[in-house]
Design a protein around this motif. Structure first.
Motif, short mmCIF file in Angstrom:
data_model
loop_
_atom_site.label_atom_id
_atom_site.label_comp_id
_atom_site.label_asym_id
_atom_site.label_seq_id
_atom_site.Cartn_x
_atom_site.Cartn_y
_atom_site.Cartn_z
N CYS A 1 -10.90 14.10 14.46
CA CYS A 1 -10.92 13.28 12.91
C CYS A 1 -11.85 13.71 11.37
O CYS A 1 -12.22 12.55 12.08
N LYS B 1 -21.28 3.49 2.10
CA LYS B 1 -20.37 2.34 2.10
C LYS B 1 -20.56 1.52 1.22
O LYS B 1 -21.42 0.63 0.86
N LEU C 1 -19.55 4.56 18.59
CA LEU C 1 -18.42 4.66 18.09
C LEU C 1 -17.64 6.32 18.30
O LEU C 1 -16.29 5.80 18.28
N LEU C 2 -18.83 6.83 18.49
CA LEU C 2 -17.84 7.66 18.50
C LEU C 2 -17.31 8.97 20.44
O LEU C 2 -16.52 9.44 20.54
N GLU D 1 -11.89 13.12 9.17
CA GLU D 1 -11.74 11.95 7.81
C GLU D 1 -12.73 10.90 8.56
O GLU D 1 -13.78 10.28 7.75
N PHE D 2 -12.53 10.21 9.92
CA PHE D 2 -13.72 9.55 10.12
C PHE D 2 -15.09 9.86 10.02
O PHE D 2 -14.87 8.54 9.62
N GLY E 1 -11.89 0.76 1.79
CA GLY E 1 -12.16 1.18 3.29
C GLY E 1 -13.62 0.41 2.42
O GLY E 1 -14.64 0.89 3.24
N TRP F 1 -15.84 9.31 6.82
CA TRP F 1 -16.23 7.95 6.21
C TRP F 1 -16.72 7.42 6.19
O TRP F 1 -18.11 7.10 6.05
N PHE F 2 -17.35 7.96 7.63
CA PHE F 2 -18.65 7.03 8.56
C PHE F 2 -19.83 7.09 7.96
O PHE F 2 -21.22 6.63 7.65
N MET F 3 -19.73 8.81 7.27
CA MET F 3 -21.40 9.30 6.46
C MET F 3 -21.05 8.96 5.83
O MET F 3 -22.25 8.83 4.85
N PHE G 1 -11.61 10.98 18.03
CA PHE G 1 -13.19 10.58 17.45
C PHE G 1 -13.11 12.44 16.60
O PHE G 1 -13.13 11.77 15.12
#
Lengths: 188, 188, 188, 188
Positions: B15, B26, B3-4, B17-18, B57, B21-23, B12
């Motif tokens: 960024c 969720k 993904l990265l 923020e990404f 999100g 978000w990913f860690m 990626f």
């Protein structure tokens, strides 16, 4: 904020590869192995495997708890930026690995082993214990392809006997990844 | 490709923020409702709800099949770039919605309704049918917060009676989203 | 008509041993083995085992389908007047053995294997296949005592390895029954 | 000692009605209702219902725990010499009703509600709570006939709405038994 908008939406939306990745069939690789009884070597192998799975863009699925192979494989995957799914036996998220990005809470105890198996496109087994054995057996029953990563002789002999062509053996993580690729190719 | 890394890794990784978000935790919002018997209005509401969930999100979870509310909510979520999980009743992916990015294959028929409920941080109900009713009831039993989106009077009265404070009613998607935010705040 | 009233109530009620039997703890012996792939010898052994279980007043539990070891063991048990329970994988009674007096319909596919294991006080394994292996593994995990009846060497070695003291081997039905008695004695 | 041999084998074997009963299709009546929150009146009704079910020679199935409607109905059934099955949510027999002659241990929590429903030829509901509501809903979904015994107005209205002809209402135990007979007649 959605995955695509956040505070850097332009970056994401201007990256068509990302959109393609996100909409593409996402392969799930289930990794099974001992929990509390995992050896340091098994945990290490699982950690390397998780990294390799993530590097390929596949999703890592495991039993989701905070120890042993299921934890180690997700830790490796997350480190490499991969997506991880933990399928938990309990009624809530308690005891789940901090490396499980998505937690599927089943409340079904050992019956969740079937879900691990059915949700995975290919399974990799790292070490052996009772729970692990039930998953390999269910995977054979469900006609899945299973890769045993550096197995002991007794386990290899048994599962080759009951699983015949569905059970393969890889000596290294690299060999396992190459086998996974091969098996995934049937999904076109 | 992970993904990265893909073919645009710099984008990626540059960024933050990404990555955050990913860690981050969720949140999963489960959306329940009729399948074949869903009305056009229920499907429309579910579609709007899916878009709104993705915009926040959050991850959208549903029963994963290719029709009715479960399909519509995931279609909306995907359109907005959101992640979607379909928890399927059958033994394989057959009959699953094309909008389910992650397919959890349970092989457990209606028993998978419990998984939908336990895996969701908050549930939203859109329309009513027998399967939906079983999920709302199991959610009350599991002490989850449930939002009924524009329910009929009979369903509202029944579930308020057996669920008391756990059951709320929202008239619009916007109101539902604001309630979800409120309920999620307990997770810190 | 109830079991005690029928058209011969006096006979039953005047037989205190029957009442005692009926109210006493009823031990359930789970018998696992191959379905379609069972050999004639395995079916024969299972049939004899079912008769022996019934003779002891124990209940026979199996996977409940109409072929292989699960069918043969219940046929033997019924012939000897024993009570039989079939725990079925499907959504209805279709395909169930005619020798299953009580049919538990789970609708959960292979996840019902866990129910077979947890509901049995002792398990006996007759032959080996993927489904059977998953049950033995789950039984070890659930800390049950398992008797392998005349197993092949590979299966015996594997399950002794992962199950240690929980796995015993009997060469004959008679020896198996004597082991069951021994294991049941812990239940007082 | 088997059911037919005990210490009074002649008595049993000389009673052909018993053999016939034992080999005949045994109908299972599932009785659902609140646990801890059951009212004295609901427990009383369930107790009477259990006696009536046993008097008809049917088997009583319930959630199997030691309180509320599931306990009361089995207590009544046992008192009348009926066979009882408790389908338990936990991993072992702990907390099971002493009146459950046969204990099915599922280890699947609320997912066992589906097993209650699928294993019963007809269902009777006595009182209402979240778990009970999930069972009625699953029963409607599974196309079973459900009898609500003296229900409150809100529950009756809701389940008639989602279950239409599958949901009937009986004011008394006697009326419920007569409805069960009617529904069982379809099984020939």
């Amino acid at each position: 904020m959605s995955l695509l908008s956040l505070s850097c939406p332009v970056t994401f939306l201007s990256c068509p590869e990302f959109i393609n990745w996100f909409m593409a069939t996402k392969f799930i690789i289930g990794v099974m192995g001992p929990g509390e009884t995992a050896t340091p070597r098994e945990n290490e192998l699982a950690f390397e495997l998780g990294k390799a799975i993530a590097r390929e863009g596949w999703i890592t699925l495991s039993g989701g708890r905070a120890f042993g192979v299921m934890n180690a494989v997700m830790e490796g995957a997350v480190l490499q930026g991969g997506l991880t799914i933990g399928v938990l036996p309990g009624d809530d998220e308690q005891g789940s690995s901090p490396h499980a990005a998505i937690k599927i809470v089943t409340g079904m105890g050992g019956a969740r082993n079937l879900i691990n198996v059915l949700s995975s496109h290919v399974l990799v087994v790292c070490g052996m214990a009772a729970g692990t054995a039930s998953e390999v057996a269910l995977a054979i029953k469900a006609d899945k392809r299973i890769i045993m990563l550096d197995p002991d002789d007794v386990s290899e002999e048994f599962f080759r006997k009951i699983g015949s062509y569905k059970v393969s053996v890889a000596k290294t993580v690299k060999e396992a990844v190459s086998m996974i690729k091969n098996f995934l190719s049937v999904y076109g």
